[in-house]
Design a protein around this motif. Structure first.
Motif, short mmCIF file in Angstrom:
data_model
loop_
_atom_site.label_atom_id
_atom_site.label_comp_id
_atom_site.label_asym_id
_atom_site.label_seq_id
_atom_site.Cartn_x
_atom_site.Cartn_y
_atom_site.Cartn_z
N SER A 2 0.93 -1.04 -0.01
CA SER A 2 0.53 0.17 0.34
C SER A 2 0.71 0.97 0.49
O SER A 2 1.82 1.32 0.71
CB SER A 2 -0.98 0.13 1.10
N ILE A 3 0.21 2.40 -0.20
CA ILE A 3 0.68 3.14 -0.15
C ILE A 3 1.19 4.30 0.98
O ILE A 3 1.43 4.67 1.22
CB ILE A 3 0.93 4.73 -1.62
N LEU A 4 0.81 3.55 1.88
CA LEU A 4 0.64 3.83 2.94
C LEU A 4 1.88 3.25 3.68
O LEU A 4 2.25 3.63 5.73
CB LEU A 4 -0.60 3.74 3.95
N ASP A 5 2.01 2.50 2.75
CA ASP A 5 3.91 2.13 3.94
C ASP A 5 4.48 2.60 3.61
O ASP A 5 5.85 2.15 2.39
CB ASP A 5 3.50 0.38 3.08
N ALA A 6 4.95 3.42 4.20
CA ALA A 6 6.22 4.21 4.38
C ALA A 6 7.55 3.50 3.62
O ALA A 6 8.04 4.01 2.82
CB ALA A 6 6.30 5.31 5.56
N ARG A 7 7.94 2.65 4.07
CA ARG A 7 9.24 1.71 4.20
C ARG A 7 8.89 1.23 2.69
O ARG A 7 10.20 1.43 1.81
CB ARG A 7 9.19 0.83 4.54
N ALA A 8 8.14 0.56 1.66
CA ALA A 8 7.72 -0.36 0.70
C ALA A 8 7.67 1.20 -0.42
O ALA A 8 8.57 0.89 -1.44
CB ALA A 8 6.40 -1.11 0.68
N LEU A 9 7.04 2.42 0.36
CA LEU A 9 7.27 3.47 -0.55
C LEU A 9 8.43 4.38 -1.12
O LEU A 9 9.07 4.57 -2.09
CB LEU A 9 6.47 4.00 -0.30
N ALA A 10 9.05 3.81 0.36
CA ALA A 10 10.23 4.75 -0.09
C ALA A 10 11.63 4.14 -0.90
O ALA A 10 11.94 4.67 -1.73
CB ALA A 10 11.39 4.66 1.08
N GLU A 11 11.55 2.43 -0.64
CA GLU A 11 11.87 1.22 -1.52
C GLU A 11 11.83 1.69 -2.61
O GLU A 11 12.54 1.51 -3.89
CB GLU A 11 11.68 -0.07 -1.18
N ALA A 12 10.31 1.85 -3.24
CA ALA A 12 10.23 1.97 -4.55
C ALA A 12 10.26 3.09 -5.59
O ALA A 12 10.65 2.47 -6.11
CB ALA A 12 8.43 1.35 -4.65
N ILE A 13 10.17 3.99 -4.42
CA ILE A 13 10.66 5.32 -5.51
C ILE A 13 12.20 5.64 -5.40
O ILE A 13 12.44 6.71 -6.19
CB ILE A 13 10.29 6.36 -4.62
N ALA A 14 13.08 4.66 -5.23
CA ALA A 14 14.81 5.08 -4.84
C ALA A 14 15.11 5.46 -6.28
O ALA A 14 14.38 4.06 -7.17
CB ALA A 14 15.09 4.10 -4.42
N GLY A 15 15.22 6.16 -6.97
CA GLY A 15 15.94 5.78 -8.74
C GLY A 15 14.94 6.57 -9.45
O GLY A 15 15.45 6.79 -10.09
N CYS A 16 13.40 6.83 -8.94
CA CYS A 16 13.30 7.09 -10.06
C CYS A 16 13.22 9.04 -9.99
O CYS A 16 12.92 9.78 -9.57
CB CYS A 16 10.97 6.84 -9.50
N GLU A 17 12.83 8.99 -11.57
CA GLU A 17 12.61 10.85 -11.58
C GLU A 17 11.57 11.68 -11.03
O GLU A 17 11.71 12.30 -11.09
CB GLU A 17 13.22 10.72 -13.03
N THR A 18 10.28 10.42 -11.86
CA THR A 18 9.05 11.24 -12.23
C THR A 18 8.33 10.72 -11.21
O THR A 18 8.29 8.85 -11.05
CB THR A 18 8.66 11.01 -12.95
#
Ligand code: UD1
Length: 328
Positions: free
Chosen positions: A51-67
């Motif tokens: 879920s986007i409410l899972d801050a840790r998973a979100l941080a992992e997913a977003i790493a290296g993304c430009e947009t």
């Protein structure tokens, strides 16, 4: 470009992922599969099931993304009246989490799904500067996400663009929930020869926009040169169609399509029932779409008749999943 797509396994998300891949971008998907399906995704696309409410998973997913393309949401006006807290958590707090994660990860631009529901009952055609007086918690939550986006631009230099979708329809929209979009419900029921329900007199109108056009708009908003910080754009086809007209168009397309698939096999009896209008429903909705055309170079291309044919073709051609009773 590496792009995080929240809700990427869902209806609009999976079409957007395909549009990104077709242009050579690298989408990464975070989706809790609450309404999306892993099978919607092109094989090889990285899916983080959270879920986007899972801050840790979100941080992992977003790493290296430009947009970031932020589509994850609980998308229903009536559901937001029945379960306002759950919807608020995902649509308002979840959007804030995405903005915060994007800011911390040094993302350049966030494109987020907003909705025509931010306007409430406004005299159509509705331009972006119309008053924002939502009639449902859902509309208010989307408005809050827009406002948070504006503030992240102001205070953190994060460029956030909000796209106010009108009524999006097309293949892969889940038809089996009472909260599903009206055209997917009609296409699915009529394809099965099951009864359809019209809430109210059916003279209410909507601006129906095909999902492929919306995916193209998402891509344009992610890649358009220039700065659009804090801006919001309507995405509609610019044509008002009543629920009754849409019903008739789908019924005709089902008859045509069933005849092609199984000559003489068009369902003979397709009952239609009227029920009282839904509370929180707006009467008329129609977008002014000049801003998206002038600033993003976007306008809807798929005519309603063609979009309906593709939707019905998908509804008829997709086998029902015996486990869930849903179609692909
Ligand atoms: C839709 C979107 C919402 C978005 C809004 C923006 C969905 C599920 N909802 O809301 O996220 O913010 O557009 O414009 O995509 N109806 C029937 N019979 C049915 C189902 C619906 O008559 O079986 C009627 C409804 O009462 C309503 C109209 O069809 O008058 C459209 O309903 P719906 O597809 O749920 O969309 P919106 O409420 O317009």
């Amino acid at each position: 470009m590496r792009v995080l797509v929240t809700g990427g396994a869902g209806f609009i998300g999976s079409h957007s992922v395909e549009a990104l891949l077709a242009e050579g971008h690298e989408p990464v998907v975070i989706d809790d599969l609450s309404t999306g399906h892993a099978r919607n995704l092109t094989p090889g696309v990285r899916l983080i099931r959270a879920s986007i409410l899972d801050a840790r998973a979100l941080a992992e997913a977003i790493a290296g993304c430009e947009t970031v393309l932020h589509l994850a949401a609980i998308v229903s006006v009536p559901l937001s009246l029945e379960r306002p807290l759950d919807c608020h958590a995902v649509n308002a707090t979840g959007s804030l989490q995405v903005l915060e994660a994007a800011h911390r990860a040094g993302v350049r631009r966030v494109v987020q799904a907003s909705s025509a529901a931010v306007y409430g009952e406004v005299e159509p055609p509705i331009g972006e500067f119309a008053p924002l007086v939502p009639l449902s918690p859902y509309g208010l939550q989307k408005r809050m996400a827009e406002e948070y986006g504006r503030l992240y631009g102001l205070h953190h230099g994060l460029e956030v663009i909000s796209l106010r979708y009108f009524n999006v329809y097309g293949p892969r929209q889940d038809p089996r929930s009472p909260y599903s979009g009206v055209l997917s419900r009609f296409a699915d029921a009529l394809a099965r020869g099951e009864p359809t329900v019209i809430f109210g007199d059916g003279q209410q109108t909507r601006d129906f926009v095909f999902v492929g056009d919306v995916a193209r708009a998402n891509l344009l908003a992610l890649t358009a040169p220039g700065s659009f910080a804090g801006e919001a754009f309507n995405l509609g086809a610019g044509r008002a169609i009543s629920v009754l007209e849409a019903h008739a168009a789908i019924r005709a397309a089902v008859a045509r399509e069933s005849d092609t698939a199984r000559p003489g096999g068009a369902p003979a009896h397709l009952p239609l029932r009227h029920e009282p209008a839904r509370s929180g429903d707006i009467r008329h909705s129609l977008a002014r779409v000049d801003a998206a055309r002038e600033r993003l170079g976007w306008q809807a291309r798929v005519p309603f008749g063609e979009g309906i044919s593709r939707t019905v073709h998908h509804a008829i051609g997709t086998p029902v999943d015996p486990a869930s009773g849903t179609r692909d």
